[in-house]
Design a protein around this motif. Structure first.
Motif, PDB file in Angstrom:
ATOM      1  N   PHE A 132       0.793  -1.119  -0.025  1.00 29.84           N
ATOM      2  CA  PHE A 132       0.018   0.176  -0.084  1.00 29.84           C
ATOM      3  C   PHE A 132       0.759   1.083   0.110  1.00 29.84           C
ATOM      4  O   PHE A 132       0.354   2.240  -0.050  1.00 29.84           O
ATOM      5  CB  PHE A 132      -0.926  -0.056   1.132  1.00 29.84           C
ATOM      6  CG  PHE A 132      -2.105  -1.082   0.965  1.00 29.84           C
ATOM      7  CD1 PHE A 132      -3.135  -0.887  -0.142  1.00 29.84           C
ATOM      8  CD2 PHE A 132      -2.455  -1.995   1.923  1.00 29.84           C
ATOM      9  CE1 PHE A 132      -4.131  -1.832  -0.073  1.00 29.84           C
ATOM     10  CE2 PHE A 132      -3.378  -2.827   1.482  1.00 29.84           C
ATOM     11  CZ  PHE A 132      -4.206  -2.678   0.634  1.00 29.84           C
ATOM     12  N   SER A 133       1.948   1.175   0.216  1.00 29.06           N
ATOM     13  CA  SER A 133       3.015   2.246   0.451  1.00 29.06           C
ATOM     14  C   SER A 133       3.363   2.703  -0.907  1.00 29.06           C
ATOM     15  O   SER A 133       3.753   3.819  -1.367  1.00 29.06           O
ATOM     16  CB  SER A 133       4.205   2.031   1.378  1.00 29.06           C
ATOM     17  OG  SER A 133       5.205   1.213   0.722  1.00 29.06           O
ATOM     18  N   GLN A 170       0.041   4.830  -2.743  1.00 28.89           N
ATOM     19  CA  GLN A 170      -0.318   6.079  -2.131  1.00 28.89           C
ATOM     20  C   GLN A 170       1.264   6.392  -1.571  1.00 28.89           C
ATOM     21  O   GLN A 170       2.204   5.783  -1.347  1.00 28.89           O
ATOM     22  CB  GLN A 170      -1.092   6.020  -1.045  1.00 28.89           C
ATOM     23  CG  GLN A 170      -1.188   5.178   0.118  1.00 28.89           C
ATOM     24  CD  GLN A 170      -2.283   4.868   0.773  1.00 28.89           C
ATOM     25  OE1 GLN A 170      -3.078   5.291   0.514  1.00 28.89           O
ATOM     26  NE2 GLN A 170      -2.034   4.428   2.028  1.00 28.89           N
ATOM     27  N   SER A 230       0.925   3.319   5.401  1.00 29.86           N
ATOM     28  CA  SER A 230      -0.679   3.215   5.669  1.00 29.86           C
ATOM     29  C   SER A 230      -0.558   3.031   7.167  1.00 29.86           C
ATOM     30  O   SER A 230      -0.050   2.205   7.670  1.00 29.86           O
ATOM     31  CB  SER A 230      -1.004   1.986   4.824  1.00 29.86           C
ATOM     32  OG  SER A 230      -2.402   1.882   5.151  1.00 29.86           O
TER      33      SER A 230
END
Length: 110
Positions: A56-57, A60, A64
Motif C-alpha cells: 500500500f505504500s 499511495q 498506511s
C-alpha cells in the motif's frame, strides 16, 4: 523487486500462521497449545502486515496507518491475552501432561 519482497513476506507469513494453527490443534495440553497462536501466528501476522504496508505504500504516498496500528495492537495484545489465559488455567487448576515444562515455576494461586 518489491513484488518479490511482498511475495516472500506473504509466503513466510502464511507459513507461520499455518504452523501456529496446526500447533493449536495438535499439541497435547492447554499450556502447550497456547504457544501456537501467541508465538508463531503473531509472527506470521506481522509478516503479512509488513507485506501489506509495502504494497500500500507503493499505491499511495507514505506508510498506511491502518497496518501500523494493527501491528501495534497485535504485538501488544497477544502476549497479554496469553498471560491472562495461562493465569486463568492455573487458577482453575487445569491439568497438564508430564512433558509440560515450567510447572515447577508456577506459584500457588491464592
Amino acid at each position: 523487486m518489491s513484488e518479490w519482497i511482498i511475495s516472500i513476506l506473504l509466503l513466510i507469513g502464511g507459513f507461520f500462521v499455518l504452523v501456529g494453527s496446526i500447533g493449536l490443534v495438535k499439541m497435547p495440553d492447554f499450556f502447550m497449545r497456547l504457544h501456537g497462536p501467541t508465538k508463531a501466528t503473531t509472527l506470521g501476522m506481522a509478516s503479512l502486515l509488513t507485506a501489506a504496508m509495502i504494497y500500500f505504500s507503493q499505491l499511495q504516498t507514505g506508510i498506511s496507518a491502518k497496518e501500523v496500528l494493527i501491528s501495534i495492537f497485535l504485538l501488544l495484545t497477544a502476549p497479554i491475552s496469553g498471560y491472562m489465559l495461562i493465569k486463568s488455567a492455573i487458577h482453575h487448576k487445569l491439568k497438564s501432561i508430564e512433558r509440560t515444562s515450567g510447572k515447577g515455576n508456577i506459584e500457588d494461586d491464592v
